[in-house]
Scaffold this active site. Structure first.
Site, PDB file in Angstrom:
ATOM      1  N   ASN A  89       0.801  -1.224   0.000  1.00  0.00           N
ATOM      2  CA  ASN A  89       0.000   0.000   0.000  1.00  0.00           C
ATOM      3  C   ASN A  89       0.838   1.280   0.000  1.00  0.00           C
ATOM      4  O   ASN A  89       0.332   2.342  -0.361  1.00  0.00           O
ATOM      5  CB  ASN A  89      -0.926  -0.012   1.232  1.00  0.00           C
ATOM      6  N   SER A 136      -2.719   0.627  -6.466  1.00  0.00           N
ATOM      7  CA  SER A 136      -2.262   1.482  -7.552  1.00  0.00           C
ATOM      8  C   SER A 136      -3.046   2.793  -7.493  1.00  0.00           C
ATOM      9  O   SER A 136      -3.266   3.333  -6.419  1.00  0.00           O
ATOM     10  CB  SER A 136      -2.445   0.764  -8.894  1.00  0.00           C
ATOM     11  N   SER A 137      -3.493   3.297  -8.625  1.00  0.00           N
ATOM     12  CA  SER A 137      -4.230   4.567  -8.671  1.00  0.00           C
ATOM     13  C   SER A 137      -4.850   4.736 -10.050  1.00  0.00           C
ATOM     14  O   SER A 137      -4.329   4.214 -11.048  1.00  0.00           O
ATOM     15  CB  SER A 137      -3.295   5.745  -8.393  1.00  0.00           C
ATOM     16  N   TYR A 150       4.700   9.531 -10.754  1.00  0.00           N
ATOM     17  CA  TYR A 150       3.655   8.886  -9.958  1.00  0.00           C
ATOM     18  C   TYR A 150       2.771   8.004 -10.839  1.00  0.00           C
ATOM     19  O   TYR A 150       2.585   6.813 -10.559  1.00  0.00           O
ATOM     20  CB  TYR A 150       2.810   9.944  -9.248  1.00  0.00           C
ATOM     21  N   LYS A 154       2.552   3.829 -10.920  1.00  0.00           N
ATOM     22  CA  LYS A 154       1.283   3.192 -10.595  1.00  0.00           C
ATOM     23  C   LYS A 154       0.824   2.285 -11.733  1.00  0.00           C
ATOM     24  O   LYS A 154       0.252   1.216 -11.498  1.00  0.00           O
ATOM     25  CB  LYS A 154       0.218   4.257 -10.285  1.00  0.00           C
TER      26      LYS A 154
END
Length: 251
Positions: A89, A136-137, A150, A154
């Site tokens: 996480n 992830s995102s 970023y 991800k």
């Protein structure tokens, strides 16, 4: 959720999404070992969770240190006698230009996940309900304000767990990703943006068709659902938990 007595390791478990994941797993009867970098935050989270009856153990670990991650996995396995699942996480949240952001995103977002998995694999292979989940995102599947280091890392996480799912399927180990959208909680990224850059906050809020950002608990539910042995046929997926924020079509 069939998680009673299962042993789950969670990185970045002292606050926000990670804290909600730890609490949710413990509420389902799992034994949870979690880590975070700040010792004080870990101690506070552990004490508060144990007050509620959770069987949890917190450790201060810098996940950028591969040896420290491996040592934490071993110590957790020794303490609980097994490892059934791991949840990666932690994020560097390194948004913006510059080589240092690229290095931080690579070292923390991606490589801590790789090292966690490699350290846990011998234990996961002995479990009859083993799983790997990476947070992830939506920034990994769409170009937004967090493109660059970023978003790229991800996206790499989703590719990595998809490969794991295929490679580890013969061993009965599942691997999935969860991609949350905006998640708001006191002291979190969006709380800071709300105070420091109200225009960006208003723009981001306006992109949410639900009229609000998500909560840590909502993302945690997605993670816990994939960790659960009930998800025995789900592997190699990227579960988007964003309240219809993103507009990409997954085919």
């Amino acid at each position: 959720m069939l998680l009673d007595g299962r042993v789950v390791l969670v990185t970045g478990g002292s606050r926000g999404i990670g804290r909600a994941i730890v609490a949710g797993l413990a509420a389902e009867g799992a034994k949870v070992a979690f880590c975070a970098r700040g010792a004080e935050g870990v101690q506070t989270a552990e004490a508060e969770l144990r007050t509620g009856g959770a069987e949890v153990t917190g450790s201060a670990v810098d996940v950028a240190d591969g040896d420290a991650v491996a040592g934490w996995v071993t110590a957790s396995a020794d303490r609980y006698g097994a490892v059934d699942a791991v949840v990666a996480n932690v994020s560097a949240l390194a948004i913006g230009p510059g080589e240092e952001n690229w290095r931080s995103s690579f070292r923390i977002d991606l490589m801590h996940t790789v090292r966690l998995v490699e350290a846990a694999l011998p234990h996961l292979e002995r479990s009859d309900a083993a799983s790997i989940t990476a947070v992830s995102s939506v920034s990994g599947r769409e170009i937004d304000f967090a493109d660059g280091s970023y978003g790229v890392m991800k996206a790499a996480l989703v590719h990595y767990v998809s490969g794991l799912a295929f490679d580890l399927a013969p061993k009965g180990i599942r691997a999935n990703a969860v991609s949350p959208g905006n998640v708001y909680f006191p002291g979190g990224v969006w709380s800071g943006v709300e105070q420091g850059d109200p225009d960006l906050f208003a723009h981001a809020m306006g992109l949410n068709p639900t009229g609000r950002m998500g909560t840590p608990e909502e993302t945690a539910y997605a993670v816990i659902s994939l960790v659960s042995p009930r998800a025995s046929r789900i592997s190699g997926t990227n579960l988007v938990a964003d309240g219809a924020l993103s507009r990409g079509v997954q085919l």
